[in-house]
Write an enzyme that holds these catalytic residues in place. Structure first.
Site, PDB file in Angstrom:
ATOM      1  N   GLY A 196       0.765  -1.334   0.080  1.00  0.00           N
ATOM      2  CA  GLY A 196       0.125  -0.064  -0.173  1.00  0.00           C
ATOM      3  C   GLY A 196       0.775   1.221   0.159  1.00  0.00           C
ATOM      4  N   ASN A 197       0.388   2.339   0.357  1.00  0.00           N
ATOM      5  CA  ASN A 197       0.987   3.423   0.380  1.00  0.00           C
ATOM      6  C   ASN A 197       0.518   4.343   1.331  1.00  0.00           C
ATOM      7  OD1 ASN A 197      -0.948   5.605  -0.854  1.00  0.00           O
ATOM      8  ND2 ASN A 197      -0.718   3.812  -2.646  1.00  0.00           N
ATOM      9  N   ARG A 198       1.217   5.614   1.807  1.00  0.00           N
ATOM     10  CA  ARG A 198       0.427   6.320   3.061  1.00  0.00           C
ATOM     11  C   ARG A 198      -0.631   7.515   2.825  1.00  0.00           C
ATOM     12  NH1 ARG A 198       5.845   8.926   4.228  1.00  0.00           N
ATOM     13  NH2 ARG A 198       4.632  10.504   5.080  1.00  0.00           N
ATOM     14  N   SER A 199      -1.095   7.254   1.377  1.00  0.00           N
ATOM     15  CA  SER A 199      -2.124   8.393   1.338  1.00  0.00           C
ATOM     16  C   SER A 199      -3.387   8.103   2.247  1.00  0.00           C
ATOM     17  CB  SER A 199      -2.633   8.250  -0.150  1.00  0.00           C
ATOM     18  OG  SER A 199      -3.636   9.277  -0.495  1.00  0.00           O
TER      19      SER A 199
END
Ligand code: CTP
Length: 388
Positions: A196-199
């Site tokens: 995933g990513n931190r958005s």
């Protein structure tokens, strides 16, 4: 402009009498005005004065219809009420209304210059501004106590003009379909793990809320938001890049597409169906490219559609890449966001962005994501009008 429902909140202070003139101007412009005085305000001006001007009774409790108003103007906003609003207190009808209301708010602070200058007050004012409350004034001038300094309420005419321009925005995107993607995708590695990513989705949620406020019919393609989706928008959950691609392309004929989601560029080529047990060996994962949704939308776009992409990248080189993306993805505007800095971007509340378009570049001051969202939609509206 059509008639609007305007709440005029009046808090305590000598400037309360000036709110009578503001009420008169709003009524004369054809609006339906409801005055809401705090008990402190009633020590300065009688509620009957406002009721006579507004030709409407002042509510003595929080009626549900109040929160459906088009605009809440608070003038004057005293230091005390400002502090309460910043903290979310609800101890009278005005503060209750303000807490329950999610439409546009315009506030005109008025207080003793020392109080306005105090860090506590400045902090409270900043809190409101960051939430998207529009502040007008205070101005420099003589105060009731005979001091000179900044603390005098802006003139009723000025507050009225600002109210009118906020009300105009309410219809700015009327009848338009706005599609927003938000959040960060999760690409499964196995049954329980993902890449995933931190958005957080905060930028996209702010855009959706603001577009809704301006009258648009909003669909939010939501990828794992860690903030609540705004009320009044149609939320379509989409977890992976594939989901975002499918849901977005299915609605690719929207009038405005705002691609704020952080969509994975790669995903595990062969996610394991079950949870992968630990066995002491290396785990090698092959990543394969995903669909570039923005590019697809760009390729299929129809006449008149406005397409906005986002570029999360680092430094000058990143800005250069944003320019390349503008052309490659056939977007009208790329909102560049420098994620090399810890204090802005991704999961923080602030952003400092550069608008990159065929017409040039414009750097915005660091601001909250709500404020940036408003600036982006100002730009969108300008371009739809053909002014871009
Ligand atoms: N985007 C998209 N689909 C993807 C990846 C990105 O639609 N698979 C969109 C994002 O929503 C954003 C824009 O493309 O609006 C820019 O994303 P970014 O990751 O910065 O750019 P990329 O095109 O992925 O380029 P690179 O990673 O090489 O910088």
């Amino acid at each position: 402009m059509s008639m609007a429902r305007v709440l005029v909140g009046v808090s305590g202070g000598i400037a309360a009498y000036k709110a009578c003139e503001l009420t008169r101007l709003l009524v004369r412009a054809g609006h339906e005005v409801t005055p809401i005085l705090t008990p402190e305000a009633e020590r300065f001006v009688a509620a009957q004065t406002f009721e006579a001007l507004a030709r409407r009774e002042m509510p003595r409790e929080l009626f549900p219809h109040l929160v459906e108003a088009d605009l809440l103007v608070i003038a004057p906003l005293s230091a005390n009420t400002l502090g309460k609003l910043a903290q979310g207190l609800a101890d009278n009808v005005l503060t209750q209304t303000a807490l329950a209301f999610d439409g546009p708010v315009l506030a005109a602070p008025a207080m003793n210059p020392r109080m306005w200058a105090h860090r506590a007050t400045r902090g409270n004012a900043e809190t409101l501004a960051r939430r998207g409350v529009e502040l007008i004034g205070p101005e420099e001038g003589d105060t009731a106590e005979g001091e000179v300094g900044v603390g005098r309420m802006s003139e009723p005419e000025e507050i009225f003009e600002r109210a009118q321009s906020l009300l105009e925005k309410r219809e700015q995107l009327d009848g338009l379909r706005v599609l927003v993607t938000a959040g960060g995708t999760r690409e499964p590695l196995d049954a329980v793990r993902f890449l995933g990513n931190r958005s957080s989705g905060r930028m996209g949620a702010a855009l959706a809320a603001e577009a809704r406020r301006r009258g648009a019919e909003v669909t939010l393609v939501a990828a794992n938001l860690s903030v609540p989706a705004p009320v009044g928008v149609n939320v379509v959950p989409a977890s992976t890049a594939d989901d975002v691609a499918r849901e977005t392309l299915a609605r690719g004929d929207a009038d405005v597409v705002l691609m704020a989601a952080a969509v994975a560029d790669y995903r595990p080529a062969e996610p394991e169906q079950a949870k992968r047990p630990k066995d002491g060996n290396d785990w090698t994962v092959t990543l394969e490219p995903t669909t570039d949704v923005l590019r697809e939308v760009g390729e299929r776009r129809t006449n008149g559609q406005l397409l906005v992409g986002f570029a999360a990248d680092t430094g000058e080189r990143g800005l250069e890449r944003a320019r390349e993306k503008l052309a490659a993805k056939r977007a009208d505007l790329i909102v560049f966001n420098d994620v090399s800095r810890e204090d802005i971007g991704f999961d923080s509340a602030d952003n400092e962005v550069v608008f990159v378009s065929g017409e040039g570049e414009r750097r915005l001051e660091k601001a909250s994501k709500e404020q940036i969202a408003a600036a982006i939609l100002d730009e969108v509206a300008e371009r739809l009008r053909g002014g871009g």
